[in-house]
Design a protein around this motif. Sequence first.
Motif, short mmCIF file in Angstrom:
data_model
loop_
_atom_site.label_atom_id
_atom_site.label_comp_id
_atom_site.label_asym_id
_atom_site.label_seq_id
_atom_site.Cartn_x
_atom_site.Cartn_y
_atom_site.Cartn_z
N ALA A 1 -12.93 5.95 -0.33
CA ALA A 1 -13.88 4.93 -0.80
C ALA A 1 -13.21 4.03 -1.83
O ALA A 1 -13.42 2.80 -1.82
N ALA A 2 -12.39 4.61 -2.71
CA ALA A 2 -11.68 3.81 -3.72
C ALA A 2 -10.71 2.84 -3.05
O ALA A 2 -10.59 1.68 -3.47
N VAL A 3 -10.03 3.30 -2.01
CA VAL A 3 -9.11 2.44 -1.27
C VAL A 3 -9.88 1.28 -0.64
O VAL A 3 -9.45 0.12 -0.70
N ASN A 4 -11.04 1.58 -0.05
CA ASN A 4 -11.85 0.54 0.58
C ASN A 4 -12.35 -0.49 -0.42
O ASN A 4 -12.62 -1.64 -0.05
N GLY A 5 -12.46 -0.10 -1.68
CA GLY A 5 -12.92 -1.02 -2.72
C GLY A 5 -11.80 -1.84 -3.35
O GLY A 5 -12.07 -2.71 -4.18
N MET A 6 -10.57 -1.59 -2.96
CA MET A 6 -9.43 -2.33 -3.53
C MET A 6 -9.29 -3.69 -2.86
O MET A 6 -9.70 -3.87 -1.72
N PRO A 7 -8.66 -4.65 -3.57
CA PRO A 7 -8.44 -5.98 -2.97
C PRO A 7 -7.61 -5.88 -1.69
O PRO A 7 -6.69 -5.06 -1.59
N GLU B 1 -5.31 -7.77 -0.46
CA GLU B 1 -3.87 -8.03 -0.57
C GLU B 1 -3.10 -6.80 -1.06
O GLU B 1 -1.92 -6.65 -0.76
N GLU B 2 -3.75 -5.90 -1.78
CA GLU B 2 -3.09 -4.68 -2.27
C GLU B 2 -3.05 -3.58 -1.20
O GLU B 2 -2.25 -2.66 -1.30
N THR B 3 -3.92 -3.68 -0.21
CA THR B 3 -4.03 -2.61 0.78
C THR B 3 -3.71 -3.07 2.20
O THR B 3 -4.04 -2.38 3.15
N GLU B 4 -3.06 -4.20 2.31
CA GLU B 4 -2.78 -4.76 3.64
C GLU B 4 -2.00 -3.78 4.53
O GLU B 4 -2.38 -3.51 5.66
N ALA C 1 -1.85 3.03 -1.80
CA ALA C 1 -1.64 1.64 -1.36
C ALA C 1 -0.18 1.22 -1.57
O ALA C 1 0.43 0.61 -0.69
N LYS C 2 0.40 1.58 -2.72
CA LYS C 2 1.80 1.25 -2.98
C LYS C 2 2.73 1.98 -2.02
O LYS C 2 3.74 1.43 -1.57
#
Length: 177
Positions: free
Chosen positions: A55-61, A63-66, A104-105
């Motif tokens: 859920a936290a990943v889905n809430g990230m911008p 461009e950070e999670t492309e 994400a990184k």
Amino acid sequence: ITAPRFTDEDKLEEWDAMSAGEHSRIRADVMGDSTRRIAERTPMCQSNMIDQLLAAVNGMPLEETEALREAKDKCPQEYTDQRRLDLFLLREDYDVQKAANRLAKYWSRRKKVFGPDKFWMPLTQDGALRDDHAALEVGLHQMLPLPDTSNRVMILHEPSRLNLKAFHRDAFVRAFW
């Protein structure tokens, strides 16, 4: 001197005889992390933490999670492997937001290292490393046959085996990844 040899069955029997606390201490030692929150976890708690991480990943911008989202679309089993996600949580001492940022990184860096055509594939010789057999076989990194005094696996880095004239540097980076 002849040391006793332990079979896989011996190891499994010993593992099954250990308490949950002993499992936590071993895991913390191997992972190099504290046991602050590990002992408190239950399977239900673990599942909830992974749900919170996703859920936290889905809430990230975006461009950070492309790269992460692209991997999720192309190979969902690589992205949703609960053991792997748990390692991100463990590394960040179960801080969900920090684990989401690290995840994400990780996928962004993995895309840079393996390229857009292979980063999402499993990290196997048949997957993302299929073109790097020669770099894998050089022996730049070797697992030593005996563990250290804390019974952890030791890996030897042998830089004399690095031959950048025979292999491209990127192949070694992917092999070490």
